[in-house]
Design a protein around this motif. Sequence first.
Motif, PDB file in Angstrom:
ATOM      1  N   VAL A   1       0.830  -1.193   0.000  1.00 29.27           N
ATOM      2  CA  VAL A   1       0.000   0.000   0.000  1.00 29.27           C
ATOM      3  C   VAL A   1       0.868   1.247   0.000  1.00 29.27           C
ATOM      4  O   VAL A   1       0.612   2.195  -0.727  1.00 29.27           O
ATOM      5  CB  VAL A   1      -0.958   0.006   1.218  1.00 29.27           C
ATOM      6  CG1 VAL A   1      -1.665   1.329   1.358  1.00 29.27           C
ATOM      7  CG2 VAL A   1      -1.961  -1.121   1.078  1.00 29.27           C
ATOM      8  N   GLN A   2       1.931   1.254   0.810  1.00 23.05           N
ATOM      9  CA  GLN A   2       2.784   2.424   0.890  1.00 23.05           C
ATOM     10  C   GLN A   2       3.520   2.694  -0.412  1.00 23.05           C
ATOM     11  O   GLN A   2       3.817   3.829  -0.713  1.00 23.05           O
ATOM     12  CB  GLN A   2       3.788   2.274   2.029  1.00 23.05           C
ATOM     13  CG  GLN A   2       3.132   2.405   3.387  1.00 23.05           C
ATOM     14  CD  GLN A   2       4.127   2.258   4.515  1.00 23.05           C
ATOM     15  OE1 GLN A   2       5.315   2.113   4.303  1.00 23.05           O
ATOM     16  NE2 GLN A   2       3.625   2.286   5.727  1.00 23.05           N
ATOM     17  N   ALA A   3       3.782   1.661  -1.182  1.00 21.35           N
ATOM     18  CA  ALA A   3       4.476   1.849  -2.439  1.00 21.35           C
ATOM     19  C   ALA A   3       3.573   2.538  -3.455  1.00 21.35           C
ATOM     20  O   ALA A   3       4.057   3.197  -4.359  1.00 21.35           O
ATOM     21  CB  ALA A   3       4.959   0.507  -2.986  1.00 21.35           C
ATOM     22  N   ASP A   4       2.263   2.402  -3.313  1.00 19.30           N
ATOM     23  CA  ASP A   4       1.334   3.021  -4.238  1.00 19.30           C
ATOM     24  C   ASP A   4       1.208   4.495  -3.917  1.00 19.30           C
ATOM     25  O   ASP A   4       0.985   4.885  -2.786  1.00 19.30           O
ATOM     26  CB  ASP A   4      -0.049   2.362  -4.142  1.00 19.30           C
ATOM     27  CG  ASP A   4      -0.028   0.912  -4.610  1.00 19.30           C
ATOM     28  OD1 ASP A   4       0.894   0.550  -5.368  1.00 19.30           O
ATOM     29  OD2 ASP A   4      -0.922   0.160  -4.201  1.00 19.30           O
ATOM     30  N   LYS A   5       1.328   5.314  -4.949  1.00 15.10           N
ATOM     31  CA  LYS A   5       1.132   6.744  -4.784  1.00 15.10           C
ATOM     32  C   LYS A   5      -0.191   7.121  -5.426  1.00 15.10           C
ATOM     33  O   LYS A   5      -0.615   6.496  -6.386  1.00 15.10           O
ATOM     34  CB  LYS A   5       2.278   7.521  -5.427  1.00 15.10           C
ATOM     35  CG  LYS A   5       3.589   7.363  -4.689  1.00 15.10           C
ATOM     36  CD  LYS A   5       4.618   8.319  -5.198  1.00 15.10           C
ATOM     37  CE  LYS A   5       5.868   8.199  -4.336  1.00 15.10           C
ATOM     38  NZ  LYS A   5       6.860   9.184  -4.691  1.00 15.10           N
ATOM     39  N   PRO A   6      -0.848   8.135  -4.882  1.00  9.68           N
ATOM     40  CA  PRO A   6      -2.096   8.563  -5.498  1.00  9.68           C
ATOM     41  C   PRO A   6      -1.882   8.929  -6.968  1.00  9.68           C
ATOM     42  O   PRO A   6      -0.831   9.446  -7.351  1.00  9.68           O
ATOM     43  CB  PRO A   6      -2.486   9.797  -4.681  1.00  9.68           C
ATOM     44  CG  PRO A   6      -1.800   9.622  -3.369  1.00  9.68           C
ATOM     45  CD  PRO A   6      -0.509   8.909  -3.693  1.00  9.68           C
ATOM     46  N   ASP A   7      -2.881   8.685  -7.768  1.00  5.40           N
ATOM     47  CA  ASP A   7      -2.855   8.968  -9.195  1.00  5.40           C
ATOM     48  C   ASP A   7      -2.847  10.478  -9.418  1.00  5.40           C
ATOM     49  O   ASP A   7      -3.713  11.196  -8.902  1.00  5.40           O
ATOM     50  CB  ASP A   7      -4.097   8.324  -9.826  1.00  5.40           C
ATOM     51  CG  ASP A   7      -4.232   8.591 -11.311  1.00  5.40           C
ATOM     52  OD1 ASP A   7      -3.281   9.095 -11.928  1.00  5.40           O
ATOM     53  OD2 ASP A   7      -5.309   8.271 -11.853  1.00  5.40           O
TER      54      ASP A   7
ATOM     55  N   GLU B   1       3.618  12.253  -2.403  1.00  7.54           N
ATOM     56  CA  GLU B   1       4.760  11.759  -1.622  1.00  7.54           C
ATOM     57  C   GLU B   1       4.377  11.320  -0.216  1.00  7.54           C
ATOM     58  O   GLU B   1       4.926  10.353   0.317  1.00  7.54           O
ATOM     59  CB  GLU B   1       5.829  12.842  -1.554  1.00  7.54           C
ATOM     60  CG  GLU B   1       7.098  12.414  -0.854  1.00  7.54           C
ATOM     61  CD  GLU B   1       8.170  13.509  -0.854  1.00  7.54           C
ATOM     62  OE1 GLU B   1       9.113  13.354  -0.058  1.00  7.54           O
ATOM     63  OE2 GLU B   1       8.056  14.477  -1.618  1.00  7.54           O
ATOM     64  N   HIS B   2       3.429  12.008   0.404  1.00  4.49           N
ATOM     65  CA  HIS B   2       3.173  11.787   1.830  1.00  4.49           C
ATOM     66  C   HIS B   2       1.816  11.160   2.167  1.00  4.49           C
ATOM     67  O   HIS B   2       1.576  10.862   3.329  1.00  4.49           O
ATOM     68  CB  HIS B   2       3.308  13.116   2.596  1.00  4.49           C
ATOM     69  CG  HIS B   2       4.675  13.691   2.529  1.00  4.49           C
ATOM     70  ND1 HIS B   2       5.727  13.215   3.263  1.00  4.49           N
ATOM     71  CD2 HIS B   2       5.184  14.700   1.758  1.00  4.49           C
ATOM     72  CE1 HIS B   2       6.821  13.905   2.981  1.00  4.49           C
ATOM     73  NE2 HIS B   2       6.522  14.809   2.066  1.00  4.49           N
ATOM     74  N   TRP B   3       0.942  10.968   1.203  1.00  2.00           N
ATOM     75  CA  TRP B   3      -0.396  10.430   1.503  1.00  2.00           C
ATOM     76  C   TRP B   3      -0.325   9.058   2.165  1.00  2.00           C
ATOM     77  O   TRP B   3      -1.047   8.782   3.111  1.00  2.00           O
ATOM     78  CB  TRP B   3      -1.242  10.364   0.240  1.00  2.00           C
ATOM     79  CG  TRP B   3      -2.654   9.964   0.504  1.00  2.00           C
ATOM     80  CD1 TRP B   3      -3.198   8.718   0.397  1.00  2.00           C
ATOM     81  CD2 TRP B   3      -3.733  10.807   0.953  1.00  2.00           C
ATOM     82  NE1 TRP B   3      -4.535   8.719   0.732  1.00  2.00           N
ATOM     83  CE2 TRP B   3      -4.891   9.987   1.086  1.00  2.00           C
ATOM     84  CE3 TRP B   3      -3.827  12.162   1.255  1.00  2.00           C
ATOM     85  CZ2 TRP B   3      -6.124  10.504   1.493  1.00  2.00           C
ATOM     86  CZ3 TRP B   3      -5.067  12.665   1.665  1.00  2.00           C
ATOM     87  CH2 TRP B   3      -6.178  11.842   1.787  1.00  2.00           C
ATOM     88  N   ASN B   4       0.546   8.193   1.693  1.00  2.00           N
ATOM     89  CA  ASN B   4       0.637   6.828   2.221  1.00  2.00           C
ATOM     90  C   ASN B   4       1.841   6.610   3.131  1.00  2.00           C
ATOM     91  O   ASN B   4       2.208   5.472   3.398  1.00  2.00           O
ATOM     92  CB  ASN B   4       0.656   5.811   1.068  1.00  2.00           C
ATOM     93  CG  ASN B   4      -0.682   5.715   0.393  1.00  2.00           C
ATOM     94  OD1 ASN B   4      -1.717   5.767   1.035  1.00  2.00           O
ATOM     95  ND2 ASN B   4      -0.675   5.621  -0.919  1.00  2.00           N
ATOM     96  N   SER B   5       2.445   7.667   3.599  1.00  2.00           N
ATOM     97  CA  SER B   5       3.630   7.476   4.448  1.00  2.00           C
ATOM     98  C   SER B   5       3.277   7.502   5.914  1.00  2.00           C
ATOM     99  O   SER B   5       2.218   7.822   6.324  1.00  2.00           O
ATOM    100  CB  SER B   5       4.686   8.549   4.150  1.00  2.00           C
ATOM    101  OG  SER B   5       4.182   9.841   4.363  1.00  2.00           O
TER     102      SER B   5
END
Length: 194
Positions: free
Chosen positions: A42-48, A190-194
């Motif tokens: 999940v963390q590897a995925d960045k928002p589109d 960059e930070h949404w899934n971090s």
Amino acid sequence: MNTMLRKSVLGIAGLAFAGGLAAGPLNHHDATPTTAMSPVAVQADKPDMGKLIPHGVQGAQSHIDLDDEQVANAEAIIAATKKAGLPERAAVISIATSLQESKLENLGHLGDRNDHDSLGLFQQRPSSGWGSPEQITDPEYATTAFLKGLKQVDGWQDMPLTEAAQTVQVSAYPDAYAQWEQQAAHLVAEHWNS
């Protein structure tokens, strides 16, 4: 069958069986992702970027280098957006607004350089009902207050960023928000899934 041959066949069959037991669960385990592996994926995925900037950027884009405090404020905006249950686009609008209003700095009273009684990341004014000075200089509170205003704008999800931000902020410079859309989108990606 002679005894030696039978022992060899049984030995090979036993090894194959034991190997199958050892390999079977491992193969099955690999086919089923574990909970421990899921956050990594999940963390590897960045928002589109198409979701972050659905209308494309409008006009020339500005960019500033951010220090650790400014990045932390962007992360606080993202966290408050997620806590409010809003999508990534709301975080882009919020961060772009803060970049325009304060360069992502949680500003206190600036004396003669202050715009009336504007404070915090969004330069919200206690006299305009945004909250007390203590509240609007709290990044989570300030973001939540901005998002509450954004949610009251019909169709904000489909508006150009500057129109959505201006409807909430009522700025003397309504078109200025658009210049920060690209940097805001990159921060959210960059930070949404971090």
